[in-house]
Design a protein around this motif. Structure first.
Motif, short mmCIF file in Angstrom:
data_model
loop_
_atom_site.label_atom_id
_atom_site.label_comp_id
_atom_site.label_asym_id
_atom_site.label_seq_id
_atom_site.Cartn_x
_atom_site.Cartn_y
_atom_site.Cartn_z
N GLU A 119 8.34 -3.78 -4.79
CA GLU A 119 8.37 -4.23 -6.19
C GLU A 119 8.28 -5.76 -6.26
N THR A 120 9.03 -6.43 -5.41
CA THR A 120 9.02 -7.89 -5.38
C THR A 120 7.64 -8.42 -5.02
N LEU A 121 7.00 -7.81 -4.02
CA LEU A 121 5.68 -8.26 -3.60
C LEU A 121 4.64 -8.05 -4.70
N LEU A 122 4.81 -7.00 -5.48
CA LEU A 122 3.85 -6.72 -6.56
C LEU A 122 4.07 -7.63 -7.76
N GLU A 123 5.29 -8.10 -7.94
CA GLU A 123 5.63 -8.95 -9.09
C GLU A 123 5.09 -10.35 -8.94
N LYS A 124 5.16 -10.90 -7.77
CA LYS A 124 4.85 -12.32 -7.57
C LYS A 124 3.37 -12.58 -7.52
N GLN B 33 0.82 -1.22 0.00
CA GLN B 33 0.00 0.00 0.00
C GLN B 33 0.85 1.26 0.00
N GLY B 34 2.17 1.10 0.17
CA GLY B 34 3.07 2.24 0.10
C GLY B 34 3.35 2.92 1.43
N LEU B 35 2.98 2.28 2.54
CA LEU B 35 3.23 2.89 3.84
C LEU B 35 4.71 2.82 4.20
N THR B 36 5.18 3.82 4.92
CA THR B 36 6.56 3.85 5.39
C THR B 36 6.69 2.94 6.61
N LEU B 37 7.92 2.71 7.01
CA LEU B 37 8.19 1.90 8.19
C LEU B 37 7.46 2.46 9.41
#
Length: 94
Positions: free
Chosen positions: A89-94, A50-54
């Motif tokens: 990016e990795t989470l969105l690719e898989k 979702q794009g949240l920061t740490l």
């Protein structure tokens, strides 16, 4: 006939229910795609996507920044990511 306050409360409950359902669907999707991750790791993944920061993730989950950082590190290890690989990016690719 419902009062304005009762209608407002009903609408808030409906929206909350829809949000809960969306989150449940997101969790299921993440769980299906990444079966080795724990529920806590899946929650962090969902928020990373979702794009949240740490810091935002830590506030959302009610956890410390160091706890969320550790969880993110565990996710990266389980997914075999290198230090310069982008988790989102990795989470969105898989």
């Amino acid at each position: 006939m419902l009062s304005f306050a009762e209608k407002t409360l009903h609408n808030i409950i409906n929206v909350a229910s829809q949000i809960e359902q969306m989150q449940a669907n997101e969790r299921k999707d993440m769980r299906d795609r990444f079966p080795t991750l724990t529920p806590a790791e899946l929650d962090v993944c969902r928020l990373v996507v979702q794009g949240l920061t740490l810091k935002e993730i830590s506030i959302t989950l009610g956890k410390s920044v160091s706890n969320v950082s550790t969880v993110r590190g565990n996710i990266r290890k389980k997914l075999g990511l290198e230090q310069d690989d982008d988790l989102k990016e990795t989470l969105l690719e898989k």
